[in-house]
Structures are given as structure tokens and as C-alpha cells.
Design an enzyme around this catalytic site. Structure first.
Site, PDB file in Angstrom:
ATOM      1  N   LYS A 232       0.878  -1.235   0.061  1.00  0.00           N
ATOM      2  CA  LYS A 232       0.002   0.010   0.324  1.00  0.00           C
ATOM      3  C   LYS A 232       0.800   1.052  -0.056  1.00  0.00           C
ATOM      4  O   LYS A 232       1.693   1.388   0.833  1.00  0.00           O
ATOM      5  CB  LYS A 232      -1.028  -0.111   1.278  1.00  0.00           C
ATOM      6  CG  LYS A 232      -1.700   1.291   1.211  1.00  0.00           C
ATOM      7  CD  LYS A 232      -2.743   1.122   2.502  1.00  0.00           C
ATOM      8  CE  LYS A 232      -3.426   2.572   2.620  1.00  0.00           C
ATOM      9  NZ  LYS A 232      -4.471   2.302   3.434  1.00  0.00           N
ATOM     10  N   LYS A 285      -2.122  -1.501  -3.882  1.00  0.00           N
ATOM     11  CA  LYS A 285      -3.075  -0.199  -3.619  1.00  0.00           C
ATOM     12  C   LYS A 285      -2.071   0.989  -3.723  1.00  0.00           C
ATOM     13  O   LYS A 285      -1.206   0.988  -3.072  1.00  0.00           O
ATOM     14  CB  LYS A 285      -3.959  -0.157  -2.422  1.00  0.00           C
ATOM     15  CG  LYS A 285      -4.657   0.922  -2.194  1.00  0.00           C
ATOM     16  CD  LYS A 285      -5.276   0.651  -0.909  1.00  0.00           C
ATOM     17  CE  LYS A 285      -5.991   2.111  -0.355  1.00  0.00           C
ATOM     18  NZ  LYS A 285      -6.606   2.001   0.907  1.00  0.00           N
TER      19      LYS A 285
END
Ligand code: PBG
Length: 362
Positions: A232, A285
Site C-alpha cells: 500500500k 493499492k
């Protein structure tokens, strides 16, 4: 050299016997007679018709690929729009159930829940995050009762509950790791107890996947899975999501825990750690500015790979479409296809419902 039959075919079309020569004329290029090149390979041969293109298509999107993120808030009969995310809403519990049923009926297999927490319930340690009577546990219980076949993914992170808007406990301007992990464990246990199918740590603290797995197993939740936000990145694409949850950091940024956008090899290190610690599914992400990361990770691992088509990516398409600058439906499907083609088995996307509807019509 063009063959003789080519010109005879175009002649018969010209003479009006279109029906009898339909097959032949379909397979023969009208301009073949004038072709002077002798090509063994004509890749365009497989692109001529919709049927051919469908037969050789490498990536096929389905509603089952999607996880639909939904925002939930207190109240009844309330559905609040989010200006930076047109088409997305914060739902009170009763309306959340309706939206979940719609998703289920469209063939979407899972939803991911994010709570809007009133300021009065926020503190530095995110205490509300493990309140068994809190908004998320109540939402999970209601969903599992009303739509039991729909998988429910709950977010494990402190930011919606944090008075500082960070994913961890703050001390002297620093985000504490191990103290935060202890709270995340309590949060995950509360969510499992409520009936979550997957807990999804999105905080990027070190060691949280292992700590959560151990605690879940000790408590008997051996079938509750972990969908780990493993790679992420500290991204500016999360802006509209933070509007939706009123969860933007009150100071600084998230760069001491989320990854540097410039790093690719480090994503492999992060997913290896999470898999070792017990992650069932790993996630990249955001998705679009990180398609190379999705591709690398897919080649590197055998666990299912998820990608999060985040709020800013959604907002860009919506905004351009509202201006009439792009064809929203086509860009939506092309974008989601690109994420799957890059290697994502699962896509978290705010387009889930709209895309599922379009795929149904196809
Ligand atoms: C927070 C969290 C964020 C998102 C999902 N979980 C925001 C952040 O890290 O600041 C972003 C999702 C999106 O932008 O759609 N733990």
C-alpha cells in the site's frame, strides 16, 4: 500474388448475390485483389468480427472479480452523497442492507466496509475500533443475517477512529508500531466475532498480519481470512476516500508507514512478509499508477492478488465523464480490464455495481 477467386467474389457481391457469397466475401478482403504483399501472418485476421475477438480474448471481467467498498454511518433511512465521489454514498445500516442485496443480485461476491465515525467517538488510540457494539460490528451482524451469502470484508486500521486521522497511535508526532498492532488485534477479533469473512489490515504497521493471524487462531476463528493490504503506497489518490470518512490526517502525511511511490522491489519484500505471516490474499493499492507492481507481484507469488481501484482513480473518471470529455462506460470497463490483465484476481472498485450491470447487458 492475389488469387483468382478473390476478384470473382467481389464481382458476385457487385452482381447482387450477396446472400450466397456472404461467407466467402466475409473471409476475403475486398481489397485483396490489389494486395501486393504476401503475408504469412495477419494478426488482424483474428480481430475482424466480434465473435472472433471474443474467442481469442485473454482477459474477461466478471462481477465475481469485484469487491464493492461501501461507506456506512449511523442513523436510519439516510443516504448521503459524497461530492468527490459521484455515485457513492454513506449509507445508514438499513439502506446498507438494501445496497448489499443489489450487489448480491448483480453477482458481486463481496463487499468491504468503511465507517464514518462521529468526532466525539474518536481518540488517539482508536478505542471505538474494538467496541463490539460499534457501527462496524453491528453492520456485519446485520449483513450476515440479511444477505448471508455475500462475503463481508472489514477494514483493520485506526484512521476512521483516530482523533489524529492516522492509522496508528501517535506519540510526539510519531506513529507507534507495536502499540498500534495490539489495538489492531483487538479490532480484528471484534470483527471476526461479529461475523466478518475477511479482516483486511490496511494500516501498514509491521508485523500486524502475523499478530492478527495468531490471535484469530487462538480465539478459534480459524476460517476468518486475512486480506492484507501488503503493498500500500503513500498516495495522493486517497483524497476522496478521506473526504467520505472525514479521516484525513490532522498533521503530516502517511509516508512513515505507507510505501514510497518510487519503490517496486520493496513491494516484493512486503508481500513475502505478509504471506509468511499468514495472509490469504495480498493486495496492491492503488491500482492504476501501480499496474507494474501488480504484474510483478503476480509473477512472484501463488496466492490470490487483489488490487484497489481507489477513490481518486474513480473520481478522475467520473469528473472527466461529467465534463463530457470521455465515454464513462467504455473507460470504466477498459480500466477494470487493465487491472485484471495486469494480474489482479480480485478488484476492489467503487464501479463494482455499474460495471456488473454493464457486464450483464453484454
Ligand atoms: C485507511 C484506508 C484508506 C483507503 C482504504 N483504507 C486511506 C488511507 O490510507 O489514507 C483508501 C481507499 C480509497 O482511496 O479508495 N486505512
Amino acid at each position: 500474388m492475389p488469387t483468382q477467386s478473390v476478384s470473382s467474389s467481389s464481382e458476385s457481391v457487385q452482381s447482387g448475390s450477396v446472400v450466397t457469397t456472404a461467407l466467402a466475401s466475409d473471409a476475403k478482403s475486398p481489397d485483396a485483389a490489389s494486395s501486393s504483399v504476401n503475408l504469412l501472418h495477419r494478426p488482424r485476421r483474428l480481430r475482424r468480427t466480434a465473435g472472433l475477438r471474443r474467442m481469442v480474448r485473454e482477459t474477461v471481467l466478471t462481477a465475481a472479480d469485484f469487491i464493492y467498498p461501501l461507506f456506512v454511518m449511523e442513523g436510519e433511512g439516510r443516504k448521503e452523497s459524497i461530492p468527490s465521489m459521484p455515485g457513492c454514498y454513506r449509507y445508514s445500516l438499513d439502506l446498507l442492507l438494501e445496497e448489499a442485496k443489489v450487489a448480491r443480485d448483480l453477482g458481486i461476491g463481496a463487499i468491504a466496509l468503511f465507517p464514518l465515525i462521529p468526532d466525539a467517538q474518536k481518540d488517539n488510540a482508536g478505542t471505538e475500533s474494538y467496541n463490539p457494539e460499534g457501527l462496524i460490528p453491528r453492520a456485519v451482524r446485520a449483513l450476515k443475517e440479511a444477505v448471508p451469502e455475500l462475503l463481508v470484508v472489514t477494514d483493520v486500521a485506526l484512521d476512521p477512529y483516530s482523533s489524529k486521522g492516522h492509522d496508528g497511535i501517535v506519540e510526539n508526532g510519531k506513529i507507534l508500531n507495536d502499540e498500534t498492532v495490539a489495538v489492531l488485534v483487538k479490532q480484528a477479533l471484534t470483527q471476526a466475532e461479529a461475523g466478518a469473512n475477511f479482516v483486511a489490515p490496511s494500516d501498514m504497521m509491521d508485523g500486524r498480519v502475523g499478530a492478527i493471524r495468531e490471535a484469530l487462531d487462538l480465539a478459534g476463528w480459524i476460517n476468518v481470512g486475512i486480506l492484507a493490504y501488503s503493498a500500500k503506497y503513500a498516495s495522493a489518490y486517497y483524497g476522496p476516500f478521506r473526504d467520505a470518512l472525514e479521516s484525513a490526517p490532522k498533521f503530516g502525511d502517511k509516508k512513515t508507514y505507507q510505501m514510497d511511490a518510487a519503490n517496486a522491489r520493496e513491494s516484493i519484500k512486503e508481500i513475502e512478509l505478509d504471506i509468511e505471516e499468514g495472509a490469504d490474499i495480498i493486495m496492491v493499492k492503488p491500482a492504476l499508477a501501480y499496474l507494474d507492481i501488480i504484474c510483478r507481484i503476480k509473477q512472484h507469488t501463488n496466492v490470490p492478488v487483489a488490487a484497489y481501484n481507489v477513490s481518486g482513480e474513480y473520481a478522475m473518471i467520473k469528473a472527466a465523464a461529467q465534463q463530457g470529455w470521455i465515454d464513462e462506460k467504455a473507460v470504466m470497463l477498459e480500466t477494470l480490464t487493465s487491472i485484471k490483465r495486469a494480474g489482479a484476481d480480485i478488484i476492489l472498485t467503487y464501479f463494482a455495481k455499474e460495471a456488473a450491470l454493464l457486464l450483464q447487458a453484454k
